[in-house]
Design a protein around this motif. Structure first.
Motif, PDB file in Angstrom:
ATOM      1  N   ASP A  39       0.837  -1.197   0.000  1.00  0.00           N
ATOM      2  CA  ASP A  39       0.000   0.000   0.000  1.00  0.00           C
ATOM      3  C   ASP A  39       0.874   1.250   0.000  1.00  0.00           C
ATOM      4  O   ASP A  39       1.943   1.290   0.633  1.00  0.00           O
ATOM      5  CB  ASP A  39      -0.914  -0.007   1.231  1.00  0.00           C
ATOM      6  N   ASP A  40       0.422   2.280  -0.721  1.00  0.00           N
ATOM      7  CA  ASP A  40       1.224   3.501  -0.854  1.00  0.00           C
ATOM      8  C   ASP A  40       1.510   4.166   0.492  1.00  0.00           C
ATOM      9  O   ASP A  40       2.575   4.765   0.685  1.00  0.00           O
ATOM     10  CB  ASP A  40       0.491   4.501  -1.761  1.00  0.00           C
ATOM     11  N   ILE A  41       0.596   4.068   1.434  1.00  0.00           N
ATOM     12  CA  ILE A  41       0.773   4.762   2.701  1.00  0.00           C
ATOM     13  C   ILE A  41       1.799   4.068   3.594  1.00  0.00           C
ATOM     14  O   ILE A  41       2.246   4.621   4.593  1.00  0.00           O
ATOM     15  CB  ILE A  41      -0.578   4.886   3.426  1.00  0.00           C
ATOM     16  N   LEU A  42       2.171   2.828   3.241  1.00  0.00           N
ATOM     17  CA  LEU A  42       3.174   2.080   4.013  1.00  0.00           C
ATOM     18  C   LEU A  42       4.454   1.861   3.210  1.00  0.00           C
ATOM     19  O   LEU A  42       5.218   0.938   3.507  1.00  0.00           O
ATOM     20  CB  LEU A  42       2.602   0.725   4.440  1.00  0.00           C
ATOM     21  N   LYS A  43       4.661   2.702   2.201  1.00  0.00           N
ATOM     22  CA  LYS A  43       5.844   2.520   1.363  1.00  0.00           C
ATOM     23  C   LYS A  43       7.135   2.706   2.150  1.00  0.00           C
ATOM     24  O   LYS A  43       8.124   2.008   1.924  1.00  0.00           O
ATOM     25  CB  LYS A  43       5.800   3.494   0.182  1.00  0.00           C
ATOM     26  N   THR A  44       7.156   3.683   3.028  1.00  0.00           N
ATOM     27  CA  THR A  44       8.373   3.963   3.806  1.00  0.00           C
ATOM     28  C   THR A  44       8.190   3.431   5.230  1.00  0.00           C
ATOM     29  O   THR A  44       7.269   3.845   5.942  1.00  0.00           O
ATOM     30  CB  THR A  44       8.655   5.479   3.855  1.00  0.00           C
ATOM     31  N   GLY A  45       9.062   2.502   5.627  1.00  0.00           N
ATOM     32  CA  GLY A  45       9.032   1.962   6.991  1.00  0.00           C
ATOM     33  C   GLY A  45       7.803   1.144   7.290  1.00  0.00           C
ATOM     34  O   GLY A  45       7.311   1.143   8.442  1.00  0.00           O
ATOM     35  N   GLY A  46       7.284   0.443   6.311  1.00  0.00           N
ATOM     36  CA  GLY A  46       6.048  -0.301   6.506  1.00  0.00           C
ATOM     37  C   GLY A  46       6.170  -1.392   7.549  1.00  0.00           C
ATOM     38  O   GLY A  46       5.290  -1.547   8.412  1.00  0.00           O
ATOM     39  N   GLU A  47       7.238  -2.162   7.517  1.00  0.00           N
ATOM     40  CA  GLU A  47       7.392  -3.277   8.460  1.00  0.00           C
ATOM     41  C   GLU A  47       7.550  -2.789   9.883  1.00  0.00           C
ATOM     42  O   GLU A  47       6.989  -3.371  10.822  1.00  0.00           O
ATOM     43  CB  GLU A  47       8.585  -4.140   8.044  1.00  0.00           C
TER      44      GLU A  47
ATOM     45  N   SER B 145      -1.656  12.395  -1.538  1.00  0.00           N
ATOM     46  CA  SER B 145      -1.404  13.469  -2.514  1.00  0.00           C
ATOM     47  C   SER B 145      -0.019  14.055  -2.317  1.00  0.00           C
ATOM     48  O   SER B 145       0.684  14.370  -3.295  1.00  0.00           O
ATOM     49  CB  SER B 145      -2.467  14.564  -2.370  1.00  0.00           C
ATOM     50  N   LYS B 146       0.390  14.195  -1.068  1.00  0.00           N
ATOM     51  CA  LYS B 146       1.739  14.703  -0.811  1.00  0.00           C
ATOM     52  C   LYS B 146       2.792  13.752  -1.372  1.00  0.00           C
ATOM     53  O   LYS B 146       3.803  14.195  -1.937  1.00  0.00           O
ATOM     54  CB  LYS B 146       1.942  14.880   0.688  1.00  0.00           C
ATOM     55  N   ILE B 147       2.554  12.465  -1.199  1.00  0.00           N
ATOM     56  CA  ILE B 147       3.509  11.487  -1.715  1.00  0.00           C
ATOM     57  C   ILE B 147       3.612  11.575  -3.241  1.00  0.00           C
ATOM     58  O   ILE B 147       4.714  11.588  -3.814  1.00  0.00           O
ATOM     59  CB  ILE B 147       3.103  10.070  -1.270  1.00  0.00           C
ATOM     60  N   GLU B 148       2.461  11.646  -3.917  1.00  0.00           N
ATOM     61  CA  GLU B 148       2.470  11.704  -5.389  1.00  0.00           C
ATOM     62  C   GLU B 148       3.039  13.030  -5.878  1.00  0.00           C
ATOM     63  O   GLU B 148       3.749  13.078  -6.885  1.00  0.00           O
ATOM     64  CB  GLU B 148       1.057  11.495  -5.930  1.00  0.00           C
TER      65      GLU B 148
END
Length: 843
Positions: A714-722, A780-783
């Motif tokens: 998921d895009d919202i867990l792209k960074t540091g998801g684990e 939106s900030k990520i994109e």
């Protein structure tokens, strides 16, 4: 003849007020009454303790044909050092000159009789502090004072007088040449004399005095005893009056010289100058060189660590056995009155009277223990085996881990230590942590406040010497002391069950402990890894200590933990062992239903039967709403704490359906407070934000489980998801189930009741719109950040002079990515527009 006074009556009937006129009159009267006597009778010898001289003037005066003798060794000096204190009368009598045979009056009389020397003792002035006495005597014109001195010295050599308390040293006497200063100041005799030179003319300045040389001083003072040294004043010294030091070989010789030569006038012929020089003497306490003390003061870098080690060793010798005793008493509970059978009987009897013989709610746990009988038997079996590894009982909060182990599996085990990590980890400050750790094992006395004081001492000493002294101890070392003392106590407890008559009594302690695993105490470490994200020093020390207990066969160790990642921490302490593990899950629906019903019936079973003779009905028999339990338990799940909460609410009169809905609403409020609105609190210490938690809540509301790796995409867990998922699992919002090979595979709600609570939250339109709006804003900030990166790179490529063919693929890739992100941003904007409408209309 008048009887003479005795020494012990000195001061009681003193004749100090007797004037010389009265003395002369008495002498004349005696001559008239005894005209035929061979020797003229004299007035009785005046024994007076004139410690301050005649009439307290500080001086002794002698008239014509009268001289003064000083006798030393008349009194014991060491005893008289405590003269300022009241002395027992018996001691005063024992050291009196009459008792010891050192009476100066008797010596003078014997010399006069045996050596035909016409002298008469007229007055005795004892100097108890100096161990001697002044004796005034009269002599006729045919005899000189120097002759009296020679005859007296020779007599004392021929017939030495030795007191009983000093049989190796006799008394000696000398004629006083100066004007002795008799004072009662608190000054003790010393072997060193300070000789000051004063002018012989009254009122003359001190500079007129002539400073005598070493040869002259030796000539004047050598007759009184062996001189060790003569130290003259430095020539450039400006101290007045001028002085010199005389060091005698003994204190008695210095006393003789001081009393005989003080106030002596050195004439011009003797080298005293035209006006003469007066010698004034006083005792000087010689400062002895203190080599050891000076070396200690001069080497703090060596001494301070040695002192610290000595203090630590002393404390260990004194307090360690006491602390071991208290730890043993805490484990064996020998001094706990609650374990006394008489106390338990009285308590049970009183409880029956007060509560009417009703059973506790613990009776409802029987259904649960029947379901978990295999787990209980498995733990008991492991405790009978010799394998040196940990036993780990893992399960979510409220699954009954402590009750399963302590109350069921170890019910018949007396030698057990339950250590709760929660108060230790939650303690604030090192002193509080040390106190909590010590309290958990019964370690006392503990001086946690000394840690801060010793730290300040260590800091000050380090600033002065530049090296660490070792006075202060770290939290690590303090905890090590506590655990080491506990290890010693556990070992002693295990060996106390050993008997000389055993078949294997010949085995050593270690071999015996290994051969008898059933005799070892049991250590239960509860709440292990509780709030592990706040620091691991406490858990690391506990794990290391547990590993030592296990590998040395001192005790069995059982860990109770909620953390699914416990192996990561325990493997550091015991990397070469496989752990024995029991994972507790929620109860099955059938067991959960039995638990609730048993809980409801527990209070009614012991009630007296109705007065009308009818049969007693249990709640499970007469309540018509218990048929809702099947549906309610499906919503609530099998978590033990939730089931107990449900049973208590039903007891108050609520229907099961209403009680479950109340629990679900309470859980929903708890989720909002802990994971959504409180996500950004606590100074940003949490590793997730509200948008990430809401995304999982929304997905789990639709499905009971999610694929672990799919969620990470998921895009919202792209960074540091684990790390976010692990943090939320630690916080118990979700639970991660491991599949094959131990890898994480499935994500579920942290508690069964959370699944209907998630649905309840997603049914709130305003809440859902608000949090979805936050998610779209974040996406939106990520994109937009992706678009900025693509535009910057395209701008950089456009600045190339010639467009190489190799950049075509990169440009197309960036353009496609930019187009994809732009499409997503437009989509998010449309979704946000609709959500704004909801937020603008609904409350």
């Amino acid at each position: 003849m008048l009887p003479s006074q005795s020494w012990h009556n000195v001061g009681r009937r003193s004749l100090r007020g007797l004037t010389r006129t009265t003395q002369s009159t008495l002498q004349a009267a005696c001559r008239r009454s005894n005209p035929g006597s061979r020797r003229p009778w004299t007035v009785p010898v005046r024994y007076a303790s004139l410690q301050a001289g005649e009439d307290k003037t500080g001086h002794i005066n002698a008239g014509p044909n009268e001289g003064i003798l000083f006798f030393n060794n008349v009194f014991p000096i060491q005893v008289r050092k405590i003269l300022g204190l009241p002395m027992p009368r018996i001691l005063d009598k024992l050291v009196s000159p009459l008792m010891s045979g050192t009476d100066p009056k008797g010596v003078v009389e014997r010399v006069s009789a045996k050596r035909n020397l016409q002298i008469t003792g007229t007055e005795v002035l004892p100097r108890m502090r100096e161990g001697g006495a002044f004796v005034k005597f009269t002599y006729d014109e045919s005899t000189s004072a120097s002759e009296v001195e020679k005859v007296l010295e020779q007599y004392l050599i021929d017939e030495p007088v030795k007191p009983w308390w000093s049989p190796w040293k006799s008394i000696s006497a000398k004629v006083v040449k100066g004007r002795p200063w008799v004072e009662d100041l608190m000054r003790m005799p010393a072997p060193r004399l300070r000789v000051e030179f004063a002018s012989g003319e009254a009122g003359a300045p001190v500079t007129d005095a002539v400073e005598l040389s070493q040869e002259q001083l030796f000539q004047f003072f050598r007759p009184y005893g062996k001189l060790g040294d003569i130290v003259m004043q430095p020539p450039d010294s400006k101290i007045l009056p001028k002085f010199a030091y005389l060091d005698y070989s003994s204190i008695g010789k210095a006393i003789m010289a001081k009393n005989c030569m003080h106030g002596y006038l050195v004439s011009e012929a003797e080298g005293g100058g035209k006006k003469g020089t007066i010698l004034r003497l006083k005792y000087e306490q010689k400062i002895k060189p203190r080599y050891i003390r000076d070396w200690i003061v001069g080497h703090p870098r060596i001494i301070i660590p040695i002192v610290a080690a000595l203090i630590a060793g002393t404390v260990a010798v004194v307090f360690d056995p006491i602390r071991t005793f208290f730890v043993k008493a805490h484990i064996t509970r020998n001094f706990h009155i609650e374990d006394n059978k008489w106390y338990q009987w009285i308590k049970g009897y009183a409880t029956e009277i007060i509560h009417g013989g009703k059973h506790d709610d613990d009776d409802s746990m029987d259904a649960l223990w029947d379901d978990r009988k295999d787990n209980i038997n498995q733990i008991q079996t492991w405790l009978m085996e010799t394998a040196d590894t940990f036993i780990i009982v893992q399960g979510p909060r409220g699954s009954g881990k402590r009750e399963l182990v302590v109350d069921q599996a170890l019910q018949d085990k007396k030698l057990k230590l339950v250590l709760d990590c929660k108060p230790i980890q939650e303690a604030r400050g090192e002193s509080a942590t040390i106190n909590a750790a010590a309290l958990s094992v019964g370690y006392r006395p503990v001086f946690s406040w000394m840690n801060s004081i010793s730290g300040m001492i260590d800091m000050a000493a380090q600033g002065a010497t530049g090296v660490k002294t070792g006075f202060s101890e770290t939290l690590d070392s303090q905890l090590s002391k506590i655990w080491n003392t506990t290890t010693s106590a556990l070992r002693q407890i295990a060996l106390d069950t050993r008997h000389k008559n055993d078949k294997d009594a010949h085995l050593g302690d270690d071999e015996w402990l290994e051969a008898h695993p059933e005799r070892r105490p049991i250590v239960v470490i509860d709440n292990f890894l509780h709030k592990s994200q706040e620091g691991g020093i406490v858990y690391d020390k506990i794990a290391e200590w547990a590993a030592r207990l296990t590998t040395t066969n001192v005790a069995h160790v059982i860990f109770l933990t909620n953390d699914v990642a416990f192996s990561k921490s325990l493997s550091k302490a015991m990397p070469d062992r496989m752990f024995r593990q029991i994972s507790l899950s929620d109860c099955s629906p059938e067991v959960a239903k039995r638990f609730v019903i048993t809980h409801l019936d527990a209070d009614v079973e012991d009630d007296p039967p109705p007065k009308d003779g009818s049969c007693k009905k249990l709640p499970s028999e007469h309540r018509t709403d218990l048929g809702e339990l099947d549906t309610c338990i499906d919503l609530l799940g099998g978590r033990l704490t939730d089931l107990e909460f449900l049973a208590r609410r039903i007891k108050t009169g609520e229907t099961p359906t209403k009680a479950v809905h109340e629990i679900i609403d309470q859980s929903a409020s708890e989720i909002l407070k802990m994971y959504i609105f409180g996500a950004d609190d606590e100074g940003g210490n949490r590793q997730w934000n509200a948008e990430q938690a809401w995304m999982l809540i929304k997905e789990l509301a639709q499905k009971e489980s999610l694929r672990y790796n799919e969620v990470l995409l998921d895009d919202i867990l792209k960074t540091g998801g684990e790390s976010v998922l692990r943090a939320l699992e630690q916080a118990e919002l979700i639970s991660i189930v491991s599949g094959a090979n131990g890898r994480p595979s499935v994500i579920k709600p942290g508690k069964p009741v959370y699944h209907p609570a998630f649905k309840r939250l997603t049914e709130d339109k305003v809440l859902k719109s608000r949090l979805d709006y936050a998610i779209f804003t974040n996406l939106s900030k990520i994109e937009n950040a992706t678009i900025d990166k693509c535009e910057n790179e395209l701008l950089l490529l456009s600045k190339l002079r010639s467009q190489p063919a190799q950049t075509t693929g990169r440009v197309n890739y960036l353009l496609a990515k930019l187009m994809s992100s732009q499409s997503k941003v437009e989509k998010y904007e449309l979704e946000m527009k609709e959500l704004k409408k909801v937020l603008g209309k609904e409350y």
